[in-house]
Design a protein around this motif. Structure first.
Motif, PDB file in Angstrom:
ATOM      1  N   PHE A 281     -17.712  -8.313 -18.745  1.00  0.00           N
ATOM      2  CA  PHE A 281     -17.470  -9.302 -19.791  1.00  0.00           C
ATOM      3  C   PHE A 281     -17.430 -10.700 -19.163  1.00  0.00           C
ATOM      4  CE2 PHE A 281     -14.684 -11.865 -22.517  1.00  0.00           C
ATOM      5  CZ  PHE A 281     -15.268 -11.649 -23.762  1.00  0.00           C
ATOM      6  N   LYS A 282     -18.010 -11.660 -19.867  1.00  0.00           N
ATOM      7  CA  LYS A 282     -18.006 -13.050 -19.381  1.00  0.00           C
ATOM      8  C   LYS A 282     -17.157 -13.926 -20.294  1.00  0.00           C
ATOM      9  CE  LYS A 282     -21.011 -12.039 -16.168  1.00  0.00           C
ATOM     10  NZ  LYS A 282     -20.519 -11.793 -14.807  1.00  0.00           N
ATOM     11  N   ARG A 283     -16.169 -14.560 -19.710  1.00  0.00           N
ATOM     12  CA  ARG A 283     -15.326 -15.476 -20.480  1.00  0.00           C
ATOM     13  C   ARG A 283     -15.907 -16.886 -20.446  1.00  0.00           C
ATOM     14  NH1 ARG A 283      -8.961 -14.458 -19.551  1.00  0.00           N
ATOM     15  NH2 ARG A 283      -9.045 -16.720 -19.747  1.00  0.00           N
ATOM     16  N   GLU A 284     -15.874 -17.554 -21.591  1.00  0.00           N
ATOM     17  CA  GLU A 284     -16.394 -18.917 -21.663  1.00  0.00           C
ATOM     18  C   GLU A 284     -15.588 -19.879 -20.816  1.00  0.00           C
ATOM     19  OE1 GLU A 284     -16.757 -20.157 -25.687  1.00  0.00           O
ATOM     20  OE2 GLU A 284     -18.238 -18.609 -26.199  1.00  0.00           O
ATOM     21  N   ASP A 285     -14.286 -19.600 -20.651  1.00  0.00           N
ATOM     22  CA  ASP A 285     -13.449 -20.518 -19.877  1.00  0.00           C
ATOM     23  C   ASP A 285     -13.450 -20.204 -18.385  1.00  0.00           C
ATOM     24  OD1 ASP A 285     -11.962 -18.209 -19.712  1.00  0.00           O
ATOM     25  OD2 ASP A 285     -10.177 -19.016 -20.702  1.00  0.00           O
ATOM     26  N   GLY A 286     -14.240 -19.181 -17.999  1.00  0.00           N
ATOM     27  CA  GLY A 286     -14.326 -18.837 -16.584  1.00  0.00           C
ATOM     28  C   GLY A 286     -13.100 -18.137 -16.040  1.00  0.00           C
ATOM     29  N   GLY A 287     -12.210 -17.683 -16.914  1.00  0.00           N
ATOM     30  CA  GLY A 287     -10.989 -17.005 -16.490  1.00  0.00           C
ATOM     31  C   GLY A 287     -11.256 -15.605 -15.977  1.00  0.00           C
ATOM     32  N   PRO A 288     -10.214 -14.907 -15.539  1.00  0.00           N
ATOM     33  CA  PRO A 288     -10.376 -13.573 -14.964  1.00  0.00           C
ATOM     34  C   PRO A 288     -10.928 -12.572 -15.969  1.00  0.00           C
ATOM     35  CG  PRO A 288      -8.058 -14.052 -15.364  1.00  0.00           C
ATOM     36  CD  PRO A 288      -8.797 -15.323 -15.578  1.00  0.00           C
ATOM     37  N   VAL A 289     -11.842 -11.714 -15.508  1.00  0.00           N
ATOM     38  CA  VAL A 289     -12.454 -10.730 -16.407  1.00  0.00           C
ATOM     39  C   VAL A 289     -12.010  -9.306 -16.064  1.00  0.00           C
ATOM     40  CG1 VAL A 289     -14.451 -12.177 -16.875  1.00  0.00           C
ATOM     41  CG2 VAL A 289     -14.544 -10.551 -14.983  1.00  0.00           C
ATOM     42  N   GLY A 290     -11.219  -9.156 -15.005  1.00  0.00           N
ATOM     43  CA  GLY A 290     -10.720  -7.838 -14.634  1.00  0.00           C
ATOM     44  C   GLY A 290      -9.247  -7.711 -14.935  1.00  0.00           C
ATOM     45  N   ALA A 291      -8.623  -6.734 -14.294  1.00  0.00           N
ATOM     46  CA  ALA A 291      -7.193  -6.494 -14.498  1.00  0.00           C
ATOM     47  C   ALA A 291      -6.371  -7.665 -13.971  1.00  0.00           C
ATOM     48  CB  ALA A 291      -6.787  -5.209 -13.784  1.00  0.00           C
ATOM     49  N   THR A 292      -5.347  -8.023 -14.722  1.00  0.00           N
ATOM     50  CA  THR A 292      -4.359  -9.005 -14.275  1.00  0.00           C
ATOM     51  C   THR A 292      -2.995  -8.313 -14.290  1.00  0.00           C
ATOM     52  OG1 THR A 292      -3.923  -9.799 -16.521  1.00  0.00           O
ATOM     53  CG2 THR A 292      -5.679 -10.912 -15.277  1.00  0.00           C
ATOM     54  N   PHE A 293      -2.055  -8.844 -13.535  1.00  0.00           N
ATOM     55  CA  PHE A 293      -0.714  -8.252 -13.536  1.00  0.00           C
ATOM     56  C   PHE A 293      -0.088  -8.330 -14.924  1.00  0.00           C
ATOM     57  CE2 PHE A 293      -1.150  -9.423  -8.978  1.00  0.00           C
ATOM     58  CZ  PHE A 293      -1.096  -8.125  -8.469  1.00  0.00           C
ATOM     59  N   GLU A 294      -0.274  -9.463 -15.599  1.00  0.00           N
ATOM     60  CA  GLU A 294       0.282  -9.627 -16.940  1.00  0.00           C
ATOM     61  C   GLU A 294      -0.322  -8.613 -17.910  1.00  0.00           C
ATOM     62  OE1 GLU A 294       0.922 -13.186 -20.260  1.00  0.00           O
ATOM     63  OE2 GLU A 294      -0.779 -13.296 -18.877  1.00  0.00           O
ATOM     64  N   GLY A 295      -1.654  -8.488 -17.863  1.00  0.00           N
ATOM     65  CA  GLY A 295      -2.329  -7.567 -18.761  1.00  0.00           C
ATOM     66  C   GLY A 295      -1.958  -6.121 -18.500  1.00  0.00           C
ATOM     67  N   MET A 296      -1.847  -5.761 -17.220  1.00  0.00           N
ATOM     68  CA  MET A 296      -1.515  -4.375 -16.890  1.00  0.00           C
ATOM     69  C   MET A 296      -0.075  -4.040 -17.256  1.00  0.00           C
ATOM     70  SD  MET A 296      -4.329  -3.157 -16.140  1.00  0.00           S
ATOM     71  CE  MET A 296      -3.577  -1.519 -16.108  1.00  0.00           C
ATOM     72  N   GLU A 297       0.806  -5.006 -17.159  1.00  0.00           N
ATOM     73  CA  GLU A 297       2.183  -4.764 -17.562  1.00  0.00           C
ATOM     74  C   GLU A 297       2.248  -4.422 -19.049  1.00  0.00           C
ATOM     75  OE1 GLU A 297       6.545  -6.635 -16.610  1.00  0.00           O
ATOM     76  OE2 GLU A 297       4.879  -8.034 -16.855  1.00  0.00           O
ATOM     77  N   LEU A 298       1.464  -5.137 -19.859  1.00  0.00           N
ATOM     78  CA  LEU A 298       1.414  -4.857 -21.289  1.00  0.00           C
ATOM     79  C   LEU A 298       0.849  -3.464 -21.556  1.00  0.00           C
ATOM     80  CD1 LEU A 298       0.082  -8.300 -22.595  1.00  0.00           C
ATOM     81  CD2 LEU A 298       2.422  -7.435 -22.735  1.00  0.00           C
ATOM     82  N   ILE A 299      -0.206  -3.088 -20.819  1.00  0.00           N
ATOM     83  CA  ILE A 299      -0.810  -1.766 -21.009  1.00  0.00           C
ATOM     84  C   ILE A 299       0.156  -0.666 -20.589  1.00  0.00           C
ATOM     85  CG2 ILE A 299      -2.629  -0.207 -20.196  1.00  0.00           C
ATOM     86  CD1 ILE A 299      -4.506  -2.652 -20.118  1.00  0.00           C
ATOM     87  N   VAL A 300       0.741  -0.799 -19.411  1.00  0.00           N
ATOM     88  CA  VAL A 300       1.656   0.231 -18.903  1.00  0.00           C
ATOM     89  C   VAL A 300       2.795   0.481 -19.886  1.00  0.00           C
ATOM     90  CG1 VAL A 300       3.385   0.723 -17.130  1.00  0.00           C
ATOM     91  CG2 VAL A 300       1.120  -0.088 -16.453  1.00  0.00           C
ATOM     92  N   GLU A 301       3.399  -0.596 -20.387  1.00  0.00           N
ATOM     93  CA  GLU A 301       4.568  -0.462 -21.253  1.00  0.00           C
ATOM     94  C   GLU A 301       4.220   0.100 -22.621  1.00  0.00           C
ATOM     95  OE1 GLU A 301       7.750  -0.731 -20.425  1.00  0.00           O
ATOM     96  OE2 GLU A 301       6.917  -0.961 -18.419  1.00  0.00           O
TER      97      GLU A 301
END
Length: 247
Positions: free
Chosen positions: A179-199
């Motif tokens: 996936f390509k983000r228009e703002d050039g931000g991270p496209v893989g796993a982030t700690f914040e995102g994974m915390e939401l998924i895990v919980e």
């Protein structure tokens, strides 16, 4: 910590995407499988057309590495029927794990029944055939609220239709890496995102895919509750080094 059994060593680029020939692509997959065997990584994650070859290599080597492939990759917008057909072909070729890209576009467009049906049917064909099933939600395309809501949707469909023991064979996975983000931000796993998924996935498991490029980051993910890490830099991570690029 020995992180090797958490690592899903990954190569998913087509020849066109990598700018190389089909023969060179096949060699990359061969090298990936051999490296996984030598280092006792958990899994090799490859395109469906290489499943049979990888499975034979691993069987011939009497190794414990398992074979995973992607379904509906990478946009996730293929029909449910097409995804099920692709999954069945991979099962017939001996795959061990199915990583579906959920139709997150339909989810964002509030086509919730479509997404629920896809998750139910895709999970069912996997579990009935003794396979691990993972659902890629593409967190770079979602807000934090959408990450939570889509993770909970997948969790609830699985828990409503399968036993809790079966549910532990299902994962929510962060990203395709394509996936390509228009703002050039991270496209893989982030700690914040994974915390939401895990919980929000429990008792389903969580896979961090893409963006984990160092041993330290891998350990941090595992300590958060992540049980698989998809990466094109498995050897460097296992060796305690840091990859500068890749998935």
């Amino acid at each position: 910590m020995n992180v090797n059994q958490y690592l899903d060593s990954t190569y998913l680029k087509t020849p066109e995407q990598a700018g190389i020939s089909e023969k060179e692509t096949e060699q990359k997959v061969v090298d990936l499988v051999n490296e996984a065997i030598e280092n006792n990584f958990k899994l090799v994650m490859i395109r469906p057309n290489f499943v049979s070859m990888a499975k034979k290599m691993i069987t011939d080597a009497n190794a414990d590495v398992v074979v995973g492939t992607v379904i509906g990759f990478h946009e996730g917008t293929a029909s449910v029927e097409d995804k099920l057909k692709e999954a069945q072909e991979a099962i017939d070729n001996g795959v061990d794990e199915l990583d579906y890209v959920v139709n997150y576009t339909a989810f964002k467009n509030e086509q919730i029944n479509l997404v629920k049906a896809e998750v139910f049917k895709g999970t069912k064909i996997g579990l009935e055939n003794g396979k691990i099933v993972k659902w890629i939600i593409e967190i770079a395309a979602l807000s934090n609220e959408e990450i939570v809501a889509l993770t909970q949707l997948i969790r609830d469909v699985v828990l409503d239709n399968f036993s809790e023991e079966e549910a532990t064979q299902v994962f929510v996975k962060s990203s395709t890496g394509f996936f390509k983000r228009e703002d050039g931000g991270p496209v893989g796993a982030t700690f914040e995102g994974m915390e939401l998924i895990v919980e929000n996935a429990k008792p389903l498991q969580a896979k961090a895919a893409g963006g984990v490029r160092s041993y330290e980051d891998a350990v941090k993910m595992i300590e958060m509750g992540v049980t698989r890490i998809g990466t094109s830099s498995a050897k460097k991570i296992a060796d305690g080094k840091t990859a500068t690029g890749g998935y």
